[in-house]
Design a protein around this motif. Structure first.
Motif, PDB file in Angstrom:
ATOM      1  N   PRO A  91      28.640  55.945  60.134  1.00 52.35           N
ATOM      2  CA  PRO A  91      28.714  57.298  60.237  1.00 52.35           C
ATOM      3  C   PRO A  91      30.138  58.096  59.425  1.00 52.35           C
ATOM      4  CG  PRO A  91      28.138  56.691  62.434  1.00 52.35           C
ATOM      5  CD  PRO A  91      28.343  55.526  61.657  1.00 52.35           C
ATOM      6  N   LEU A  92      31.079  57.301  59.763  1.00 49.59           N
ATOM      7  CA  LEU A  92      32.551  57.597  58.877  1.00 49.59           C
ATOM      8  C   LEU A  92      32.424  57.502  57.675  1.00 49.59           C
ATOM      9  CD1 LEU A  92      35.406  56.975  61.313  1.00 49.59           C
ATOM     10  CD2 LEU A  92      34.705  59.318  60.540  1.00 49.59           C
ATOM     11  N   ARG A 149      25.207  66.890  64.880  1.00 52.49           N
ATOM     12  CA  ARG A 149      23.723  66.834  65.278  1.00 52.49           C
ATOM     13  C   ARG A 149      23.175  65.798  64.057  1.00 52.49           C
ATOM     14  NH1 ARG A 149      22.414  69.140  69.366  1.00 52.49           N
ATOM     15  NH2 ARG A 149      23.580  70.884  70.441  1.00 52.49           N
ATOM     16  N   LEU A 150      23.452  66.081  62.996  1.00 48.24           N
ATOM     17  CA  LEU A 150      22.963  65.490  61.686  1.00 48.24           C
ATOM     18  C   LEU A 150      23.277  64.009  62.093  1.00 48.24           C
ATOM     19  CD1 LEU A 150      23.202  66.511  58.044  1.00 48.24           C
ATOM     20  CD2 LEU A 150      23.009  64.190  58.802  1.00 48.24           C
ATOM     21  N   ARG A 154      20.736  60.583  62.515  1.00 46.54           N
ATOM     22  CA  ARG A 154      20.899  59.491  61.796  1.00 46.54           C
ATOM     23  C   ARG A 154      21.040  58.293  62.610  1.00 46.54           C
ATOM     24  NH1 ARG A 154      23.197  58.704  56.690  1.00 46.54           N
ATOM     25  NH2 ARG A 154      24.195  56.858  57.502  1.00 46.54           N
ATOM     26  N   GLU A 155      21.745  58.270  63.727  1.00 43.05           N
ATOM     27  CA  GLU A 155      21.819  56.965  64.358  1.00 43.05           C
ATOM     28  C   GLU A 155      20.890  56.894  65.431  1.00 43.05           C
ATOM     29  OE1 GLU A 155      24.200  54.861  63.368  1.00 43.05           O
ATOM     30  OE2 GLU A 155      24.510  56.092  61.676  1.00 43.05           O
ATOM     31  N   GLY A 156      19.983  57.789  65.698  1.00 43.47           N
ATOM     32  CA  GLY A 156      19.047  57.769  66.689  1.00 43.47           C
ATOM     33  C   GLY A 156      19.580  58.035  68.160  1.00 43.47           C
ATOM     34  N   LEU A 157      20.571  58.946  67.935  1.00 38.61           N
ATOM     35  CA  LEU A 157      21.347  59.186  69.593  1.00 38.61           C
ATOM     36  C   LEU A 157      21.099  60.574  69.914  1.00 38.61           C
ATOM     37  CD1 LEU A 157      25.007  57.833  68.313  1.00 38.61           C
ATOM     38  CD2 LEU A 157      22.868  56.599  69.611  1.00 38.61           C
ATOM     39  N   ASP A 158      21.253  60.711  71.196  1.00 44.51           N
ATOM     40  CA  ASP A 158      21.171  61.989  71.994  1.00 44.51           C
ATOM     41  C   ASP A 158      22.800  62.640  72.234  1.00 44.51           C
ATOM     42  OD1 ASP A 158      20.956  63.971  73.669  1.00 44.51           O
ATOM     43  OD2 ASP A 158      20.012  62.969  75.604  1.00 44.51           O
ATOM     44  N   PRO A 163      28.881  60.833  73.305  1.00 45.11           N
ATOM     45  CA  PRO A 163      30.085  61.644  72.672  1.00 45.11           C
ATOM     46  C   PRO A 163      30.331  61.219  71.188  1.00 45.11           C
ATOM     47  CG  PRO A 163      30.795  60.024  74.026  1.00 45.11           C
ATOM     48  CD  PRO A 163      29.366  59.993  74.343  1.00 45.11           C
ATOM     49  N   ARG A 164      30.017  59.980  70.848  1.00 51.44           N
ATOM     50  CA  ARG A 164      30.571  59.357  69.808  1.00 51.44           C
ATOM     51  C   ARG A 164      30.340  60.096  68.303  1.00 51.44           C
ATOM     52  NH1 ARG A 164      27.877  53.475  69.929  1.00 51.44           N
ATOM     53  NH2 ARG A 164      26.233  54.857  70.664  1.00 51.44           N
TER      54      ARG A 164
END
Length: 220
Positions: A91-92, A149-150, A154-158, A163-164
């Motif tokens: 992500p970063l 949200r994007l 991308r990471e397939g997370l809720d 919180p990440r």
């Protein structure tokens, strides 16, 4: 077979509308940076372009919308760049590469509307005008949520359960705000200057989060 091509007159009208909007935007930004946002009136903007107030409000709800019109383009440009980053990037890393790619191509994105130098001067104006800075911070919060949200997608997370994404975006956005503020206080107002600062400050996220700063000196 019926010809479905748009009538030439319709295309001419749309180009005229675009030219009028762009002329109002350029005139407003030039007035804002030369005499101040709060001292500039809608009448002065319309007089410069030689159109009516009614025409101005056909394109913009108020002065605030004009002040942030190019920023909207820049933010959309960044989001588009982020959406195209490879899934293999963390992500970063994806956000870092997207913002640097955005700075590399920002001139192409906005030069049809305003000169890049005028945009950069208007960005500094936003940072130094209390009324605009308050709006900028509110807009930044909304942008952070969109980026989170994007990233979550991308990471397939809720996003509501994990919180990440919001934490990562908060760190990234905080660095970007610091960079923008310090760049705005400097003498070099070029895109190259803010890009260099962006690289330098984003590269410090990891060291700044190190467990013991005394054992992790900042690279010179």
């Amino acid at each position: 077979m019926t010809d479905q091509r748009p009538a030439p007159a319709a295309g001419l009208r749309e180009r005229k509308k675009r030219r009028t909007r762009d002329a109002l935007l350029r005139a407003a930004l030039l007035l804002f940076v030369s005499q101040g946002y709060e001292r500039t009136t809608v009448d002065e903007i319309t007089d410069t372009v030689e159109v009516s107030q009614r025409t101005f409000f056909r394109y913009f709800a108020n002065k605030e919308e004009v002040a942030f019109a190019v920023q909207d383009v820049v933010e959309s440009h960044f989001l588009a760049a982020l959406r195209t980053r490879p899934a293999s990037e963390a992500p970063l890393e994806a956000m870092r590469n997207a913002v640097l790619a955005s700075w590399d191509t920002v001139e192409e994105a906005i030069s049809d509307v305003v000169p890049v130098d005028l945009y950069m001067r208007s960005y500094r104006l936003i940072e130094s005008t209390p009324a605009l800075l308050a709006v900028h911070l509110r807009r930044s919060t909304e942008l952070e949520e969109e980026i989170a949200r994007l990233i979550a997608a991308r990471e397939g997370l809720d996003l509501d359960a994990d919180p990440r994404p919001r934490v990562a975006v908060a760190a990234f956005s905080g660095v970007m705000r610091v960079t923008g503020r310090l760049w705005g206080q400097g003498e070099d107002t070029s895109v190259a200057a803010i890009r260099r600062m962006t690289v330098a400050y984003l590269d410090q996220i990891g060291p700044a989060l190190a467990e013991d700063w005394r054992r992790a000196p900042v690279a010179g």
